[in-house]
Design a protein around this motif. Sequence first.
Motif, PDB file in Angstrom:
ATOM      1  N   VAL A 258       0.854  -1.200   0.000  1.00 34.26           N
ATOM      2  CA  VAL A 258       0.000   0.000   0.000  1.00 34.26           C
ATOM      3  C   VAL A 258       0.887   1.246   0.000  1.00 34.26           C
ATOM      4  O   VAL A 258       0.588   2.225  -0.684  1.00 34.26           O
ATOM      5  CB  VAL A 258      -0.988  -0.025   1.179  1.00 34.26           C
ATOM      6  CG1 VAL A 258      -1.728   1.296   1.292  1.00 34.26           C
ATOM      7  CG2 VAL A 258      -1.982  -1.176   1.007  1.00 34.26           C
ATOM      8  N   ALA A 259       2.000   1.203   0.734  1.00 37.96           N
ATOM      9  CA  ALA A 259       2.943   2.331   0.727  1.00 37.96           C
ATOM     10  C   ALA A 259       3.517   2.531  -0.677  1.00 37.96           C
ATOM     11  O   ALA A 259       3.738   3.671  -1.111  1.00 37.96           O
ATOM     12  CB  ALA A 259       4.066   2.094   1.735  1.00 37.96           C
ATOM     13  N   MET A 260       3.719   1.454  -1.394  1.00 36.19           N
ATOM     14  CA  MET A 260       4.211   1.570  -2.771  1.00 36.19           C
ATOM     15  C   MET A 260       3.165   2.235  -3.669  1.00 36.19           C
ATOM     16  O   MET A 260       3.511   3.023  -4.550  1.00 36.19           O
ATOM     17  CB  MET A 260       4.607   0.199  -3.314  1.00 36.19           C
ATOM     18  CG  MET A 260       5.828  -0.387  -2.616  1.00 36.19           C
ATOM     19  SD  MET A 260       6.163  -2.102  -3.063  1.00 36.19           S
ATOM     20  CE  MET A 260       7.018  -1.837  -4.629  1.00 36.19           C
ATOM     21  N   LEU A 261       1.882   1.946  -3.429  1.00 36.87           N
ATOM     22  CA  LEU A 261       0.825   2.634  -4.175  1.00 36.87           C
ATOM     23  C   LEU A 261       0.875   4.132  -3.908  1.00 36.87           C
ATOM     24  O   LEU A 261       0.699   4.943  -4.815  1.00 36.87           O
ATOM     25  CB  LEU A 261      -0.552   2.075  -3.799  1.00 36.87           C
ATOM     26  CG  LEU A 261      -0.838   0.638  -4.213  1.00 36.87           C
ATOM     27  CD1 LEU A 261      -2.181   0.190  -3.655  1.00 36.87           C
ATOM     28  CD2 LEU A 261      -0.780   0.474  -5.719  1.00 36.87           C
ATOM     29  N   THR A 262       1.128   4.492  -2.666  1.00 34.24           N
ATOM     30  CA  THR A 262       1.251   5.908  -2.311  1.00 34.24           C
ATOM     31  C   THR A 262       2.439   6.538  -3.015  1.00 34.24           C
ATOM     32  O   THR A 262       2.363   7.676  -3.486  1.00 34.24           O
ATOM     33  CB  THR A 262       1.363   6.071  -0.781  1.00 34.24           C
ATOM     34  OG1 THR A 262       0.190   5.513  -0.186  1.00 34.24           O
ATOM     35  CG2 THR A 262       1.498   7.526  -0.385  1.00 34.24           C
ATOM     36  N   GLU A 263       3.545   5.795  -3.120  1.00 34.41           N
ATOM     37  CA  GLU A 263       4.701   6.308  -3.855  1.00 34.41           C
ATOM     38  C   GLU A 263       4.339   6.572  -5.315  1.00 34.41           C
ATOM     39  O   GLU A 263       4.776   7.570  -5.903  1.00 34.41           O
ATOM     40  CB  GLU A 263       5.868   5.325  -3.769  1.00 34.41           C
ATOM     41  CG  GLU A 263       6.510   5.258  -2.387  1.00 34.41           C
ATOM     42  CD  GLU A 263       7.690   4.298  -2.362  1.00 34.41           C
ATOM     43  OE1 GLU A 263       8.599   4.473  -3.203  1.00 34.41           O
ATOM     44  OE2 GLU A 263       7.683   3.391  -1.522  1.00 34.41           O
ATOM     45  N   LEU A 264       3.544   5.690  -5.901  1.00 36.05           N
ATOM     46  CA  LEU A 264       3.097   5.919  -7.275  1.00 36.05           C
ATOM     47  C   LEU A 264       2.253   7.189  -7.363  1.00 36.05           C
ATOM     48  O   LEU A 264       2.384   7.962  -8.317  1.00 36.05           O
ATOM     49  CB  LEU A 264       2.300   4.715  -7.782  1.00 36.05           C
ATOM     50  CG  LEU A 264       3.116   3.440  -8.017  1.00 36.05           C
ATOM     51  CD1 LEU A 264       2.193   2.254  -8.221  1.00 36.05           C
ATOM     52  CD2 LEU A 264       4.058   3.605  -9.196  1.00 36.05           C
ATOM     53  N   ASP A 265       1.395   7.401  -6.364  1.00 36.88           N
ATOM     54  CA  ASP A 265       0.617   8.648  -6.293  1.00 36.88           C
ATOM     55  C   ASP A 265       1.525   9.874  -6.265  1.00 36.88           C
ATOM     56  O   ASP A 265       1.193  10.925  -6.802  1.00 36.88           O
ATOM     57  CB  ASP A 265      -0.229   8.683  -5.004  1.00 36.88           C
ATOM     58  CG  ASP A 265      -1.670   8.282  -5.214  1.00 36.88           C
ATOM     59  OD1 ASP A 265      -2.098   8.156  -6.368  1.00 36.88           O
ATOM     60  OD2 ASP A 265      -2.359   8.120  -4.194  1.00 36.88           O
ATOM     61  N   ASN A 266       2.668   9.714  -5.623  1.00 41.70           N
ATOM     62  CA  ASN A 266       3.576  10.831  -5.438  1.00 41.70           C
ATOM     63  C   ASN A 266       4.567  11.011  -6.578  1.00 41.70           C
ATOM     64  O   ASN A 266       5.501  11.797  -6.472  1.00 41.70           O
ATOM     65  CB  ASN A 266       4.299  10.705  -4.096  1.00 41.70           C
ATOM     66  CG  ASN A 266       3.358  10.889  -2.937  1.00 41.70           C
ATOM     67  OD1 ASN A 266       2.401  11.647  -3.016  1.00 41.70           O
ATOM     68  ND2 ASN A 266       3.614  10.185  -1.845  1.00 41.70           N
ATOM     69  N   GLY A 267       4.399  10.251  -7.653  1.00 42.66           N
ATOM     70  CA  GLY A 267       5.193  10.489  -8.846  1.00 42.66           C
ATOM     71  C   GLY A 267       6.283   9.493  -9.159  1.00 42.66           C
ATOM     72  O   GLY A 267       6.926   9.604 -10.209  1.00 42.66           O
ATOM     73  N   ILE A 268       6.538   8.527  -8.292  1.00 44.93           N
ATOM     74  CA  ILE A 268       7.566   7.533  -8.625  1.00 44.93           C
ATOM     75  C   ILE A 268       7.083   6.761  -9.847  1.00 44.93           C
ATOM     76  O   ILE A 268       5.908   6.492  -9.998  1.00 44.93           O
ATOM     77  CB  ILE A 268       7.857   6.608  -7.425  1.00 44.93           C
ATOM     78  CG1 ILE A 268       9.107   5.770  -7.707  1.00 44.93           C
ATOM     79  CG2 ILE A 268       6.681   5.729  -7.093  1.00 44.93           C
ATOM     80  CD1 ILE A 268       9.619   4.982  -6.520  1.00 44.93           C
ATOM     81  N   THR A 269       7.996   6.433 -10.721  1.00 47.81           N
ATOM     82  CA  THR A 269       7.615   5.732 -11.949  1.00 47.81           C
ATOM     83  C   THR A 269       8.263   4.353 -12.065  1.00 47.81           C
ATOM     84  O   THR A 269       8.031   3.640 -13.034  1.00 47.81           O
ATOM     85  CB  THR A 269       7.991   6.557 -13.194  1.00 47.81           C
ATOM     86  OG1 THR A 269       9.398   6.816 -13.177  1.00 47.81           O
ATOM     87  CG2 THR A 269       7.214   7.858 -13.228  1.00 47.81           C
ATOM     88  N   SER A 270       9.088   3.992 -11.085  1.00 45.89           N
ATOM     89  CA  SER A 270       9.753   2.684 -11.141  1.00 45.89           C
ATOM     90  C   SER A 270      10.174   2.287  -9.741  1.00 45.89           C
ATOM     91  O   SER A 270      10.495   3.131  -8.893  1.00 45.89           O
ATOM     92  CB  SER A 270      10.974   2.770 -12.049  1.00 45.89           C
ATOM     93  OG  SER A 270      11.707   1.563 -12.004  1.00 45.89           O
TER      94      SER A 270
END
Length: 150
Positions: free
Chosen positions: A136-148
């Motif tokens: 779920v934290a990784m999903l949040t990272e995706l929300d925050n702009g991480i792309t990989s």
Amino acid sequence: MIALGCDHGGFNLISAIKKHFDEQGIAYKDFGTYSEDSVDYPVYACKVANAVVGGECELGILCCGTGIGISMAANKIKGVRAAVVSNDFGAEMTRRHNHANILCMGGRVTSVEDALRYTDIFLNTPEEGGRHDKRVAMLTELDNGITSFD
């Protein structure tokens, strides 16, 4: 409080869910639409998504013809984890493992009986921590702009 929204294709499901909530004493805020007249689903997805991520409502339920379009629109709002479900297991696991905050269903593909059951499962399933918190934290990272995640 639960945020509710739909387009014309999900109007009958949301109407049944509202009746169910009234009978159960579950508080909700209805963001529309209020008829089967054709409307644009992103409008209602945005209203419900913002109510959930803004803290006005704890969780949300969105319905369109298939649940797909309205879920795609809701997921464009940062902090939303909207999931289309089509069975009991999905309704449970999307809360338990993915910490979904918006349930999406399709009025043209889901019976009222099934929709009410999925709704009850979704609302009564707790989020499970442990190994799922990392994901779920990784999903949040995706929300925050991480792309990989390399």
